[in-house]
Design an enzyme around this catalytic site. Structure first.
Site, PDB file in Angstrom:
ATOM      1  N   TYR A 129       0.828  -1.201   0.000  1.00 30.01           N
ATOM      2  CA  TYR A 129       0.000   0.000   0.000  1.00 30.01           C
ATOM      3  C   TYR A 129       0.864   1.254   0.000  1.00 30.01           C
ATOM      4  CZ  TYR A 129      -3.611   3.385   0.960  1.00 30.01           C
ATOM      5  OH  TYR A 129      -4.452   4.463   0.859  1.00 30.01           O
ATOM      6  N   ASN A 228      -3.183   5.911   6.826  1.00 30.75           N
ATOM      7  CA  ASN A 228      -3.830   6.638   7.914  1.00 30.75           C
ATOM      8  C   ASN A 228      -4.480   5.665   8.902  1.00 30.75           C
ATOM      9  OD1 ASN A 228      -6.256   5.803   6.745  1.00 30.75           O
ATOM     10  ND2 ASN A 228      -6.659   7.774   5.771  1.00 30.75           N
ATOM     11  N   HIS A 343      11.706   7.308  14.466  1.00 33.62           N
ATOM     12  CA  HIS A 343      13.001   7.845  14.037  1.00 33.62           C
ATOM     13  C   HIS A 343      13.679   8.468  15.257  1.00 33.62           C
ATOM     14  CE1 HIS A 343      10.106   8.494  10.638  1.00 33.62           C
ATOM     15  NE2 HIS A 343      11.065   7.898   9.947  1.00 33.62           N
ATOM     16  N   ASP A 376      14.539   8.859   4.818  1.00 28.71           N
ATOM     17  CA  ASP A 376      13.256   8.849   4.125  1.00 28.71           C
ATOM     18  C   ASP A 376      13.421   8.516   2.653  1.00 28.71           C
ATOM     19  OD1 ASP A 376      11.745   9.471   6.342  1.00 28.71           O
ATOM     20  OD2 ASP A 376      11.683  11.623   5.930  1.00 28.71           O
ATOM     21  N   GLU A 430       2.569 -35.069  29.988  1.00 31.52           N
ATOM     22  CA  GLU A 430       1.553 -34.131  29.493  1.00 31.52           C
ATOM     23  C   GLU A 430       0.195 -34.802  29.286  1.00 31.52           C
ATOM     24  OE1 GLU A 430       3.010 -32.074  26.055  1.00 31.52           O
ATOM     25  OE2 GLU A 430       4.463 -30.910  27.229  1.00 31.52           O
TER      26      GLU A 430
END
Length: 446
Positions: A129, A228, A343, A376, A430
């Site tokens: 995306y 977002n 960052h 970046d 077990e």
């Protein structure tokens, strides 16, 4: 402009520091309920829902969901030469760094005749995306695609929202610079779909059209890339059906600095991160009140002159940003390790030594000439990084993100027989005796 938190004279634990430090509010849970009906709409109505949601949220109805190859080629042909050169260099450096992240099969001999190997296998198909809101992000195409290609993922698809401002051949499609970046990287499966609906389209797949001309978008195994809160919410909602890289929140920078730092550099870096979003976080941690004052003055001078001054001012004056005063760099390291920034810049004397003591950060930028902006775009590192304090347990995007480690167990008859009694003992402990019998059955007949 920026608020100040004075921690001098206080020795605080991680819990207290996390409570006191500025952090953006990011209510993914509430957003999940908003995106749930959108994702269900895509699940049931497929392409028709994607067209309708594109028109509703992006203000433009996509011309077609899949971007034609001719449009990708046109985007590359019309790309400004200096932008193309910069993208090509970004790709080159990213490939250099990510090539060194390749994994190899390791085989361990546990006993004579008994080995365990770990094979690294790429996921079959990924959806990448690329956001397209307040800014254009061809760099995110590079950061997502390069590690996936080096991991040898067999099938890649990119989704990015159609842009209302596009005209001509690009009308109804993502930003042409994003399309050009895809073309440069050889990605030809690109969709004009944004937001939560893009994540749903990746997760469920869809068919656009009928007959021989129908476009079939198969579901993916993994979705990566920033977005977002609604993109993040869709990732959370659909996690399990798909794998995800992370639940990315708003971007953030922390700067750990002493009085040797240049206040203009620090101010410029805080402003650069605030430029992303009104909710972006910019945090200065310092043991120098003098530096803090000088940075504040530089910020006041520079903000009115920057292009997105209103957005920057909102971010810097928000509760997610601020200056943290500490007694010394040891306390400063406690603060930045508790904060776990996406960052983290280290602008101190002997910055490399200080950086070596950082335990929690998405990426660390060492010294005056390694600003976040470098990472970046063109450092070679990846800029898809954990946010919201998640760097204390998660990593940024890498080749590893697209690989799965598969253990391959290969024991001979003798090697199994040697440890059969241990398997039986543990299975009985077990209360799962059939586990032990699955081993002894191999020897009972002999």
């Amino acid at each position: 402009m920026m608020s100040t938190i004075d921690l001098r004279g206080r020795v605080l634990g991680v819990r207290e520091l996390r409570h006191l430090l500025p952090r953006a509010e990011f209510d993914v849970a509430a957003a999940v309920e908003t995106v749930r009906p959108l994702c269900e709409d895509v699940r049931h109505r497929g392409a028709q829902a994607l067209y309708d949601l594109g028109e509703r949220f992006d203000g433009v109805r996509p011309t077609s969901l899949r971007v034609p190859s001719a449009v990708l080629a046109a985007a590359l042909d019309t790309l400004a030469p200096d932008v193309r050169a910069a993208l090509e260099e970004s790709i080159r450096r990213a490939r250099i760094v990510h090539e060194d992240q390749r994994r190899t099969t390791t085989t361990t001999t546990v006993a004579e005749g008994g080995t365990v190997s770990e094979r690294w296998v790429p996921v079959d198909r990924v959806g990448l995306y690329v956001p397209g809101g307040r800014a254009v992000y061809p760099s995110s195409v590079v950061m997502n695609v390069v590690p996936a290609q080096i991991a040898e993922v067999g099938s890649l698809a990119v989704a990015s929202p159609p842009q209302r401002e596009n005209t001509g051949v690009f009308a109804g499609y993502p930003h042409p610079t994003v399309l050009a970046a895809c073309a440069l990287l050889g990605v030809d499966e690109v969709y004009a779909v944004g937001g939560a609906q893009a994540v749903a389209a990746f997760a469920y797949g869809f068919t656009d059209g009928e007959g021989e001309d129908a476009v079939v978008a198969e579901p993916v195994n993994l979705v990566t890339g920033p977005g977002n809160v609604y993109v993040t919410a869709a990732k959370r909602l659909l996690k399990g059906l798909i794998g995800i890289d992370s639940e990315a929140g708003t971007t953030e920078i922390a700067v750990l600095a002493d009085d040797s730092a240049d206040p203009v550099h620090v101010a410029a870096d805080l402003i650069s991160q605030a430029e992303h979003d009104p909710y972006a976080a910019s945090v200065l941690v310092t043991d120098s009140a003098g530096l803090a004052d000088a940075v504040a003055a530089a910020v006041e001078r520079r903000v009115p002159a920057t292009k997105h001054a209103e957005r920057v001012r909102t971010a810097l004056t928000g509760p997610q940003s601020g200056v943290v005063l500490v007694d010394d760099l040891d306390r400063g390291l406690d603060v930045v390790n508790a904060y776990a920034a996406e960052h983290l810049e280290i602008q101190t004397r002997d910055a490399a030594a200080v950086a070596a003591r950082v335990r929690n950060a998405g990426a660390v930028f060492v010294g005056a000439y390694s600003p976040v902006s470098l990472g970046d775009y063109i450092a070679g590192s990846n800029h898809v990084l954990p946010t919201g304090g998640c760097a204390c347990h998660s990593s940024g995007l890498s080749v590893q993100s697209f690989l799965r480690g598969i253990h391959v167990v290969d024991y001979s008859r003798a090697a199994l027989q040697e440890v059969a009694h241990h398997v039986v003992t543990l299975s009985q402990a077990e209360d799962l005796p059939a586990h032990g019998e699955a081993v002894t059955a191999r020897f009972d007949a002999s």
